[in-house]
Design a protein around this motif. Structure first.
Motif, PDB file in Angstrom:
ATOM      1  N   LYS A  62      11.625   2.175  -4.570  1.00 61.62           N
ATOM      2  CA  LYS A  62      11.178   1.554  -5.913  1.00 61.62           C
ATOM      3  C   LYS A  62      12.908   0.926  -6.447  1.00 61.62           C
ATOM      4  O   LYS A  62      12.424  -0.542  -6.892  1.00 61.62           O
ATOM      5  N   MET A  63      13.554   1.248  -6.456  1.00 66.32           N
ATOM      6  CA  MET A  63      14.844   0.677  -6.197  1.00 66.32           C
ATOM      7  C   MET A  63      14.955  -1.176  -5.727  1.00 66.32           C
ATOM      8  O   MET A  63      14.681  -2.199  -6.670  1.00 66.32           O
ATOM      9  N   VAL A  64      14.490  -0.728  -4.599  1.00 64.26           N
ATOM     10  CA  VAL A  64      14.284  -2.420  -4.315  1.00 64.26           C
ATOM     11  C   VAL A  64      13.314  -3.032  -4.920  1.00 64.26           C
ATOM     12  O   VAL A  64      13.479  -3.893  -4.576  1.00 64.26           O
ATOM     13  N   TRP A  65      12.161  -2.115  -5.010  1.00 66.31           N
ATOM     14  CA  TRP A  65      11.007  -3.425  -4.864  1.00 66.31           C
ATOM     15  C   TRP A  65      10.999  -3.996  -6.128  1.00 66.31           C
ATOM     16  O   TRP A  65      11.196  -4.899  -6.494  1.00 66.31           O
ATOM     17  N   ILE A  66      11.653  -2.732  -7.459  1.00 65.67           N
ATOM     18  CA  ILE A  66      12.413  -3.016  -8.906  1.00 65.67           C
ATOM     19  C   ILE A  66      12.924  -5.055  -8.843  1.00 65.67           C
ATOM     20  O   ILE A  66      12.543  -5.518  -9.371  1.00 65.67           O
ATOM     21  N   ILE A  67      14.775  -4.181  -7.713  1.00 63.27           N
ATOM     22  CA  ILE A  67      15.238  -5.688  -7.390  1.00 63.27           C
ATOM     23  C   ILE A  67      14.247  -6.849  -7.511  1.00 63.27           C
ATOM     24  O   ILE A  67      14.751  -7.751  -8.050  1.00 63.27           O
ATOM     25  N   THR A  68      14.061  -6.793  -6.128  1.00 60.94           N
ATOM     26  CA  THR A  68      13.009  -7.957  -5.839  1.00 60.94           C
ATOM     27  C   THR A  68      12.094  -8.635  -7.015  1.00 60.94           C
ATOM     28  O   THR A  68      12.239  -9.944  -6.495  1.00 60.94           O
ATOM     29  N   ILE A  69      11.320  -7.585  -7.369  1.00 62.38           N
ATOM     30  CA  ILE A  69      10.422  -8.373  -8.698  1.00 62.38           C
ATOM     31  C   ILE A  69      11.463  -9.127  -9.610  1.00 62.38           C
ATOM     32  O   ILE A  69      10.735 -10.376 -10.054  1.00 62.38           O
ATOM     33  N   ARG A  70      12.325  -8.472  -9.799  1.00 61.44           N
ATOM     34  CA  ARG A  70      13.751  -9.183 -11.168  1.00 61.44           C
ATOM     35  C   ARG A  70      13.849 -10.764 -10.295  1.00 61.44           C
ATOM     36  O   ARG A  70      13.712 -11.337 -11.094  1.00 61.44           O
TER      37      ARG A  70
END
Length: 84
Positions: A62-70
């Motif tokens: 989830k951390m990587v997903w959120i950073i990627t989206i942002r």
């Protein structure tokens, strides 16, 4: 998936050169992603690293997903999967 990934991951300049790591371990988020990308299942990772649990693996994802989206400046180029 875990609601609050920040409760599972920290960055400490004294641990793994400040890479994001699972709290209480020296296991970096990058390690978990590399294991998954190499084909390890959650069950295999948990068997090899008993200090982890499913919630911690999900927090890393989830951390990587959120950073990627942002931080996505533009969408990935479209590929035609039928050309294989």
């Amino acid at each position: 998936m875990v609601e609050n990934w920040e409760s599972e991951i920290s960055m400490d300049p004294n641990i793994r050169f400040s890479k994001p790591c699972i709290i209480g371990t020296r296991i970096a988020v990058q390690d978990i992603l590399e294991w998954l990308a190499a084909g390890m299942s959650n069950e295999e990772i948990l068997a090899d690293f008993p200090e982890l649990n499913t919630q911690k693996i999900h927090a890393a994802i989830k951390m990587v997903w959120i950073i990627t989206i942002r931080h996505s400046a533009k969408p990935l180029p479209q590929t035609n999967m039928d050309d294989d």
